[in-house]
Write a protein that holds these residues in place. Structure first.
Motif, PDB file in Angstrom:
ATOM      1  N   CYS A  77      -5.259   9.805  80.855  1.00  0.00           N
ATOM      2  CA  CYS A  77      -5.967  10.864  80.121  1.00  0.00           C
ATOM      3  C   CYS A  77      -7.135  11.405  80.928  1.00  0.00           C
ATOM      4  N   LYS A  78      -7.841  10.525  81.602  1.00  0.00           N
ATOM      5  CA  LYS A  78      -8.974  10.965  82.419  1.00  0.00           C
ATOM      6  C   LYS A  78      -8.506  11.906  83.519  1.00  0.00           C
ATOM      7  N   GLU A  79      -7.400  11.565  84.151  1.00  0.00           N
ATOM      8  CA  GLU A  79      -6.874  12.401  85.229  1.00  0.00           C
ATOM      9  C   GLU A  79      -6.487  13.783  84.716  1.00  0.00           C
ATOM     10  N   PHE A  80      -5.830  13.832  83.567  1.00  0.00           N
ATOM     11  CA  PHE A  80      -5.408  15.127  83.026  1.00  0.00           C
ATOM     12  C   PHE A  80      -6.595  15.946  82.533  1.00  0.00           C
ATOM     13  N   LEU A  81      -7.558  15.310  81.900  1.00  0.00           N
ATOM     14  CA  LEU A  81      -8.732  16.043  81.421  1.00  0.00           C
ATOM     15  C   LEU A  81      -9.543  16.593  82.591  1.00  0.00           C
ATOM     16  N   GLU A  82      -9.677  15.802  83.632  1.00  0.00           N
ATOM     17  CA  GLU A  82     -10.422  16.269  84.811  1.00  0.00           C
ATOM     18  C   GLU A  82      -9.684  17.395  85.522  1.00  0.00           C
ATOM     19  N   ALA A  83      -8.365  17.444  85.337  1.00  0.00           N
ATOM     20  CA  ALA A  83      -7.571  18.532  85.933  1.00  0.00           C
ATOM     21  C   ALA A  83      -7.551  19.771  85.043  1.00  0.00           C
ATOM     22  N   GLY A  84      -8.300  19.722  83.941  1.00  0.00           N
ATOM     23  CA  GLY A  84      -8.396  20.881  83.060  1.00  0.00           C
ATOM     24  C   GLY A  84      -7.241  21.018  82.072  1.00  0.00           C
ATOM     25  N   LYS A  85      -6.557  19.911  81.779  1.00  0.00           N
ATOM     26  CA  LYS A  85      -5.420  19.959  80.870  1.00  0.00           C
ATOM     27  C   LYS A  85      -5.811  19.422  79.490  1.00  0.00           C
ATOM     28  N   ASP A  86      -5.164  19.947  78.459  1.00  0.00           N
ATOM     29  CA  ASP A  86      -5.320  19.403  77.108  1.00  0.00           C
ATOM     30  C   ASP A  86      -4.433  18.176  76.987  1.00  0.00           C
ATOM     31  N   VAL A  87      -4.849  17.228  76.134  1.00  0.00           N
ATOM     32  CA  VAL A  87      -4.152  15.938  76.081  1.00  0.00           C
ATOM     33  C   VAL A  87      -3.923  15.486  74.649  1.00  0.00           C
ATOM     34  N   PHE A  88      -2.688  15.072  74.388  1.00  0.00           N
ATOM     35  CA  PHE A  88      -2.350  14.296  73.192  1.00  0.00           C
ATOM     36  C   PHE A  88      -2.045  12.889  73.688  1.00  0.00           C
ATOM     37  N   VAL A  89      -2.708  11.874  73.125  1.00  0.00           N
ATOM     38  CA  VAL A  89      -2.466  10.496  73.537  1.00  0.00           C
ATOM     39  C   VAL A  89      -2.145   9.656  72.307  1.00  0.00           C
ATOM     40  N   GLU A  90      -1.106   8.846  72.439  1.00  0.00           N
ATOM     41  CA  GLU A  90      -0.766   7.969  71.333  1.00  0.00           C
ATOM     42  C   GLU A  90      -1.889   6.977  71.077  1.00  0.00           C
ATOM     43  N   LYS A  91      -1.933   6.480  69.839  1.00  0.00           N
ATOM     44  CA  LYS A  91      -2.935   5.466  69.522  1.00  0.00           C
ATOM     45  C   LYS A  91      -2.512   4.120  70.120  1.00  0.00           C
ATOM     46  N   PRO A  92      -3.464   3.253  70.462  1.00  0.00           N
ATOM     47  CA  PRO A  92      -4.902   3.507  70.449  1.00  0.00           C
ATOM     48  C   PRO A  92      -5.289   4.424  71.607  1.00  0.00           C
ATOM     49  N   ILE A  93      -6.317   5.206  71.402  1.00  0.00           N
ATOM     50  CA  ILE A  93      -6.746   6.119  72.465  1.00  0.00           C
ATOM     51  C   ILE A  93      -6.981   5.340  73.752  1.00  0.00           C
ATOM     52  N   THR A  94      -7.645   4.192  73.651  1.00  0.00           N
ATOM     53  CA  THR A  94      -7.848   3.249  74.755  1.00  0.00           C
ATOM     54  C   THR A  94      -7.968   1.867  74.118  1.00  0.00           C
ATOM     55  N   LEU A  95      -8.138   0.858  74.923  1.00  0.00           N
ATOM     56  CA  LEU A  95      -8.296  -0.495  74.392  1.00  0.00           C
ATOM     57  C   LEU A  95      -9.753  -0.920  74.267  1.00  0.00           C
ATOM     58  N   LYS A 109     -17.013  17.991  77.479  1.00  0.00           N
ATOM     59  CA  LYS A 109     -17.660  18.592  78.646  1.00  0.00           C
ATOM     60  C   LYS A 109     -16.758  19.650  79.290  1.00  0.00           C
ATOM     61  N   ASN A 110     -15.466  19.338  79.379  1.00  0.00           N
ATOM     62  CA  ASN A 110     -14.518  20.250  80.029  1.00  0.00           C
ATOM     63  C   ASN A 110     -13.876  21.242  79.063  1.00  0.00           C
ATOM     64  N   LYS A 111     -14.352  21.200  77.786  1.00  0.00           N
ATOM     65  CA  LYS A 111     -13.816  22.099  76.760  1.00  0.00           C
ATOM     66  C   LYS A 111     -12.286  21.985  76.657  1.00  0.00           C
ATOM     67  N   ARG A 112     -11.832  20.737  76.594  1.00  0.00           N
ATOM     68  CA  ARG A 112     -10.400  20.451  76.483  1.00  0.00           C
ATOM     69  C   ARG A 112     -10.081  19.846  75.114  1.00  0.00           C
ATOM     70  N   ILE A 113      -8.859  20.078  74.651  1.00  0.00           N
ATOM     71  CA  ILE A 113      -8.370  19.451  73.430  1.00  0.00           C
ATOM     72  C   ILE A 113      -8.002  18.006  73.744  1.00  0.00           C
ATOM     73  N   LEU A 114      -8.482  17.074  72.936  1.00  0.00           N
ATOM     74  CA  LEU A 114      -8.074  15.675  73.031  1.00  0.00           C
ATOM     75  C   LEU A 114      -7.679  15.232  71.629  1.00  0.00           C
ATOM     76  N   GLN A 115      -6.381  15.045  71.423  1.00  0.00           N
ATOM     77  CA  GLN A 115      -5.856  14.633  70.116  1.00  0.00           C
ATOM     78  C   GLN A 115      -5.260  13.240  70.238  1.00  0.00           C
ATOM     79  N   VAL A 116      -5.523  12.406  69.230  1.00  0.00           N
ATOM     80  CA  VAL A 116      -5.031  11.024  69.222  1.00  0.00           C
ATOM     81  C   VAL A 116      -3.918  10.904  68.176  1.00  0.00           C
ATOM     82  N   GLY A 117      -2.898  10.113  68.501  1.00  0.00           N
ATOM     83  CA  GLY A 117      -1.723  10.017  67.643  1.00  0.00           C
ATOM     84  C   GLY A 117      -1.900   9.175  66.403  1.00  0.00           C
ATOM     85  N   HIS A 118      -2.862   9.534  65.569  1.00  0.00           N
ATOM     86  CA  HIS A 118      -3.033   8.876  64.272  1.00  0.00           C
ATOM     87  C   HIS A 118      -2.128   9.585  63.273  1.00  0.00           C
TER      88      HIS A 118
END
Length: 329
Positions: A77-95, A109-118
């Motif tokens: 997720c960090k790599e995609f957000l830093e590349a300017g991409k929006d991200v959907f990540v399954e839960k848990p977002i991280t451990l 900060k990067n004005k990106r969408i970050l959605q978690v799979g809840h």
């Protein structure tokens, strides 16, 4: 057309593939195991949009759907957000909550969408319960109870609490619009895997403007059958909800305890089956992610929702180790 990269075609990733393929997007798929790409081929995706190395498509897509082992969520997720991409990540977002906070702040900060799979937030039955709770139909919500259990193969990337109990931790936060003040947990490792619980019981105490709401969550890999149940017990109304049911998931009961002198009487009121539309929650949350990419509207389950769930589970881990109730700041 919105271009989306799906990372991971494991058990749950295959469901993401089916639903994403039905949406009006240009779909790309990355899976490290080349054999697991066959389902994508059978759906008619061209070879030019399939890869064993997600970096091949990093510059081509607008967003990524990350359905990989939990340990990989943070770096991907960090790599995609830093590349300017929006991200959907399954839960848990991280451990860890530290990593969850870092990702969420990076997205902002990067004005990106970050959605978690809840996913339970997107079930029409959950929507009805949340609206009924918030509008006061239940009166004071005294108790929330849930069961996410069933005989199945244990996950290898996390214990039962992070894999399944987290669903209802988030859902109860969503219902009440806040996080619990106190957490108590009992975790068991019956299979002897060492660092992964296979049964857990969580007790969450929420302080609301109407008083205490006590929530309990039970999960395990052993109970025969498949249970995805949630109950809401209020001073004016109670409800039983089977999230496994294809339709008519909710039944309400206008039961009350009425005080007469020094005693309470249990008065059973009318029951009612609540009709809700049949909709696949996974498809709904993926469609919501695409909508957020196109409209820039904040997602229903954003990074902070993911962060709060992990923060609560960290407190639960501390409670299980010490045998004490943990108070959250």
């Amino acid at each position: 057309m919105t271009k989306i990269l799906l990372l991971g075609l494991g058990r749950w990733g295959a469901n993401h593939l089916r639903n994403l393929n039905a949406l009006p997007i240009e779909l790309y798929v990355a899976e490290r195991d080349a054999k697991l790409l066959d389902p994508a081929r059978k759906l008619g995706l061209p070879e030019a949009r399939l890869t064993t190395n997600y970096k091949d498509f990093l510059s081509k897509v607008d967003g990524a759907v990350v359905v990989t082992p939990a340990q990989t969520h943070f770096p991907l997720c960090k790599e995609f957000l830093e590349a300017g991409k929006d991200v959907f990540v399954e839960k848990p977002i991280t451990l860890t909550s530290k990593e969850a906070k870092e990702l969420t702040e990076l997205a902002e900060k990067n004005k990106r969408i970050l959605q978690v799979g809840h996913i339970f937030r997107f079930d029409p039955a959950s929507q009805w319960l949340k609206n009924a709770i918030r509008s006061g139909q239940f009166g004071r919500v005294q108790m929330l109870r849930s069961n996410f259990s069933g005989f199945k193969r244990p996950r290898n990337d996390s214990g039962m609490m992070f894999a399944d109990a987290i669903h209802f931790v988030d859902l109860f936060n969503y219902f009440l619009g806040k996080t619990p003040k106190r957490v108590h947990a009992i975790l068991q490792d019956f299979l002897g895997r060492g660092d992964k619980d296979d049964a857990c019981f969580l007790s969450l105490e929420y302080e609301t403007d109407k008083g205490l709401t006590w929530a309990t969550i039970e999960t395990n890999y052993f109970l025969p059958g498949k249970y995805r149940e949630v109950s809401v017990m209020g001073s004016e109304l109670s409800a039983l909800c089977d999230l496994n049911a294809p339709k008519d998931k909710i039944k309400t009961f206008a039961n009350k305890h009425v005080k007469e002198g020094n005693e309470f009487k249990a008065v059973e009121g009318a029951s009612q089956v609540i009709e809700t539309k049949a909709e696949e929650p996974l498809k709904a949350e993926l469609q919501a992610f695409i909508d957020s990419i196109q409209t820039r509207k904040a997602p229903l389950a954003d990074g902070w929702a993911g962060y709060e769930s992990v923060r609560i589970l960290e407190a639960a881990q501390e409670s299980a180790k010490t045998g004490r109730t943990v108070t959250l700041p």
